[in-house]
Scaffold this active site. Structure first.
Site, PDB file in Angstrom:
ATOM      1  N   HIS A   1       0.839  -1.201   0.000  1.00 27.78           N
ATOM      2  CA  HIS A   1       0.000   0.000   0.000  1.00 27.78           C
ATOM      3  C   HIS A   1       0.877   1.256   0.000  1.00 27.78           C
ATOM      4  CE1 HIS A   1      -3.663   2.339   1.030  1.00 27.78           C
ATOM      5  NE2 HIS A   1      -2.791   3.121   1.644  1.00 27.78           N
ATOM      6  N   GLU A   2       1.829   1.301   0.927  1.00 28.67           N
ATOM      7  CA  GLU A   2       2.699   2.474   1.015  1.00 28.67           C
ATOM      8  C   GLU A   2       3.631   2.567  -0.184  1.00 28.67           C
ATOM      9  OE1 GLU A   2       1.882   4.604   3.075  1.00 28.67           O
ATOM     10  OE2 GLU A   2       0.585   3.330   4.302  1.00 28.67           O
TER      11      GLU A   2
ATOM     12  N   HIS B   1       1.955   4.654  -2.846  1.00 27.82           N
ATOM     13  CA  HIS B   1       2.117   6.080  -2.573  1.00 27.82           C
ATOM     14  C   HIS B   1       3.535   6.539  -2.922  1.00 27.82           C
ATOM     15  CE1 HIS B   1      -1.751   6.387  -0.707  1.00 27.82           C
ATOM     16  NE2 HIS B   1      -1.443   5.699   0.368  1.00 27.82           N
TER      17      HIS B   1
END
Length: 419
Positions: free
Chosen positions: A18-19, A22
């Protein structure tokens, strides 16, 4: 112990990807990423590479990517400040030291008259001899305060300087990578274990059930029911469920020969609905086919996404109680149960959790990625951004509400599993 390791690996992988979404799209947009963190709270370990510090933190409940300009990391050098500076070979400031009392030989003191560390990148003031000086600031300069170094972030490297589409993509990429991760997990399962063919093959029959009493045997392939051709197990299940207490005429293939038999389906309650069943068990044959593995990965990802959205709809309409929601404790317990069925079950569980994490983060709630995307939508419609202080207050309230929800859900898990 095995459950703990499995939980840490699964949850850590979901947060990492997920990170990573980003992080990658922030970098692609030219945004300076100050920190890539797994976990929250006190830092356990940290490793600096380039302009980013990669950290592992104590509380394993998520993670974050800290981008320049997103937080309160703006550095203002106001008139009257006394700073120590170091210069590079181009006579540009490469390091600014705040609160420095004893300068080293390579450092100079400047009493700031005027400074801009974002756009024009300069410092003006007076040196130790009260002589007026002006220095350019290197784009890669470091600011040191109380022993902590912070890489300078020129305005064009800050989150808020980027186009709306770039900012939105940097935020959307987190949930997007959760869906991509789920697809690749399902794909890996299909490539290694095989893809279910969904053929209507009887794996076994329930003792004294309608199917067993009517002569249906393990290994029979159902080809027709009431004259309707059966291609998949779902076709067969649909007809049986739609006909409780009804006689169904089966045509099956057994050892290369066709056999016919009649089965009267029992009726059972499935929620508020009455459905038919005949007492058979299913375990789909598996086929190792790369193309079908890709198709299965995409299909599984879409199907689970739809199912989770349907559950959310029931939660919103009151058909699904908040008491049934699970937090980290509930996920840990579920992981323990899933682990008993082997590594492929764990992989499947990880993919479902990844989809769930992606969807939860896309909800238009303050402090979540979806809430931030909602503000970007308002910005696009208005033609100008929402006031940052007001947006920050909304997100702060959202964080507090989410923490309350987390406490409630965790308490429900504790009561459910330990009392």
């Amino acid at each position: 112990m095995e459950t703990t390791i499995a939980f840490i690996l699964i949850f850590g992988s979901l947060v990492f990807f997920h990170e990573l979404g980003h992080f990658i799209f922030a970098k692609r947009a030219g945004i300076l990423v100050r920190e890539f963190a797994i976990g929250f709270g006190p830092k356990i370990i940290g490793y600096t590479k380039g302009e980013t510090i990669y950290t592992l933190r104590l509380l394993p409940i998520g993670g974050y990517v800290r981008m320049a300009g997103e937080d309160l990391d703006k550095i203002d050098l106001k008139p009257g400040y006394r700073i120590a500076i170091e210069l590079n070979k181009k006579e540009e400031i490469s390091k600014i030291i705040l609160n420095q009392k004893n300068p080293s030989p390579q450092q100079l003191f400047v009493e700031v008259e005027k400074a801009d560390l974002e756009k024009d990148l300069f410092v003006e003031g007076y040196d130790e001899e009260e002589k007026f000086v002006r220095y350019s600031v290197a784009r890669s300069a470091v600011v040191v305060e109380n022993g902590t170094e912070t890489v300078l972030a020129p305005y064009d490297r800050q989150f808020n300087s980027k186009k709306l589409s770039q900012r939105a993509m940097a935020i959307f990429a987190g949930p997007l990578f959760n869906f991509i991760l789920a697809f690749f997990i399902f794909l890996a399962i299909g490539l290694i274990q095989g893809v279910p063919t969904m053929e209507p093959v009887i794996f076994d029959t329930q003792e004294n059930g309608p199917a067993a009493q009517s002569g249906l045997l393990k290994g029979d392939v159902v080809t027709k029911i009431n004259g309707e051709s059966i291609a998949t197990w779902d076709d067969m299940a649909r007809i049986i469920q739609e006909n409780p207490n009804q006689q169904l005429d089966f045509t099956v293939s057994r050892d290369g020969q066709e056999k016919e038999m009649s089965i009267v389906a029992d009726s059972i309650k499935n929620g508020e609905e009455t459905v038919g069943q005949i007492g058979v068990y299913y375990q789909s044959p598996l086929e190792k086919n790369p193309l079908k593995a890709v198709q299965n990965g995409a299909t599984q990802t879409v199907d689970w996404t739809i199912q989770i959205f349907q559950l959310l709809g029931k939660l919103i309409t009151g058909q699904f109680s908040i008491d049934a929601l699970s937090g980290p404790v509930g996920i840990y317990q579920a992981t323990d149960e899933v682990a008993k069925f082997g590594v492929f079950s764990l992989m499947n569980w990880a993919a479902i959790l990844s989809i769930n994490l992606g969807i939860m983060n896309l909800l238009p709630l303050p402090a979540l990625d979806g809430g931030r995307l909602l503000f970007f939508l308002f910005e696009g419609l208005r033609g100008k951004p929402i006031d940052r202080q007001k947006e920050g207050m909304v997100h702060l309230v959202g964080i507090m509400l989410l923490m309350v929800l987390m406490i409630v859900v965790t308490w429900n898990d504790i009561q459910r599993f330990f009392f």
